[in-house]
Design a protein around this motif. Sequence first.
Motif, PDB file in Angstrom:
ATOM      1  N   PRO A 195       0.829  -1.204   0.000  1.00  0.00           N
ATOM      2  CA  PRO A 195       0.000   0.000   0.000  1.00  0.00           C
ATOM      3  C   PRO A 195       0.864   1.255   0.000  1.00  0.00           C
ATOM      4  O   PRO A 195       1.932   1.301   0.611  1.00  0.00           O
ATOM      5  N   LEU A 196       0.403   2.253  -0.726  1.00  0.00           N
ATOM      6  CA  LEU A 196       1.093   3.538  -0.778  1.00  0.00           C
ATOM      7  C   LEU A 196       0.348   4.561   0.076  1.00  0.00           C
ATOM      8  O   LEU A 196      -0.870   4.496   0.218  1.00  0.00           O
ATOM      9  N   THR A 197       1.096   5.495   0.623  1.00  0.00           N
ATOM     10  CA  THR A 197       0.500   6.469   1.531  1.00  0.00           C
ATOM     11  C   THR A 197       0.418   7.852   0.879  1.00  0.00           C
ATOM     12  O   THR A 197       1.081   8.144  -0.114  1.00  0.00           O
ATOM     13  N   GLY A 198      -0.398   8.695   1.494  1.00  0.00           N
ATOM     14  CA  GLY A 198      -0.505  10.078   1.052  1.00  0.00           C
ATOM     15  C   GLY A 198      -0.992  10.189  -0.377  1.00  0.00           C
ATOM     16  O   GLY A 198      -1.929   9.508  -0.793  1.00  0.00           O
ATOM     17  N   ARG A 315       9.343   5.296   1.348  1.00  0.00           N
ATOM     18  CA  ARG A 315       7.894   5.332   1.174  1.00  0.00           C
ATOM     19  C   ARG A 315       7.402   4.194   0.268  1.00  0.00           C
ATOM     20  O   ARG A 315       6.253   4.187  -0.148  1.00  0.00           O
TER      21      ARG A 315
END
Length: 371
Positions: A195-198, A315
Amino acid sequence: MTVDTTPLAPIAERAAAPATLTLPTAGGPTWRAATRDDAPVWLALRNHIARADAEPYVENLEEIEEIFEGAWRDMASDSLLGFDADGALVAWAQVECPPGDVTQVRAFCWGGVHPDRRGEGIGRELLAWESGRARQLLAASGKEVPARIGVFAEDDGPASRHRLYERAGFQVRRYYSDLARPLGGTSSGPVPDVPLTGSLRLVPWSADLDEAARLAHNDAFRDHWGSQPQTREQWAQRVCFAPEWSFLVVDAAPDVDALLASPDTDAETAAALRAGEPLVVGYELASRYTEDFAVRGYSFGYTDILGARRAYRGRKAALAALAAGMRAFAADGMQFAVLDVDTANPSGAHGLYASLGYTKTSGSRMFSIEL
């Protein structure tokens, strides 16, 4: 660590380029520059050598034809083919000086001799021609930075080739590992979900994002040993590129002001940010080398390049792109995911790949003369 602060001599002096090049005389071949019409016989010789030396790959015609592309290449001066009395191609050489080099100017030498013609001194004289041409290209570059003449060899290739390079003054500088990871069964586990954030978004590669991917690559590899920026023309040369297996991570809402204020933001990226261009922050670009399936004994997708902008490390942008590529390989029925890594990669990539189930299948090394 002691840093050498001795000023560099001018590149023309360091390169010590010969005024003229001496053609090999050993073995008696007739020599001339390569032309596009030679591509089929050149390919046949290169692949014959690869099979004889048990190299883990072969080439295809498109790859050879691509060598004749690129305004920075002058094949009339930078290549040499040797033919025997019957007109059969028995040896070849090529030298290339990448145009995008900034902090170090490099010249790479490539060549080979038919296995039946080895031991006649052809390889030694051919390497001398290559080294001389490399020195000419370095001197002509006018780039007053450290310089390198480089050659590559498989770790398990003929020991005579390694000795040839060493006797010509080349030293081993770097080692590389070819890694493979099975995509079926339970031995390596499932491909991870990342999963990627922001505001980071995973997207398929597309032509309209390719320039942004080039800028991301140049930033990502700025601190990698031996890497130099790629120009647009260099970047465009991807004959076996598989867009359906390639993925990018973009920042949909980058902090433009912070990036522009950062001393680590290069001029090309800064210009793209000011123009409102998309910002690629991670990427996985893959290729399909179908001819190599039989050589390796299995089908595979190959991750050619993988990276993340330095400001975005930590990230998981590169990992998300890699995982997407692996899933795409598997969806197309590929048995393995394959890539190549510098064993001293500064980003710790080797450990990451090991944690994902990649294991070493072969290795190679770079020899060089540093100027």
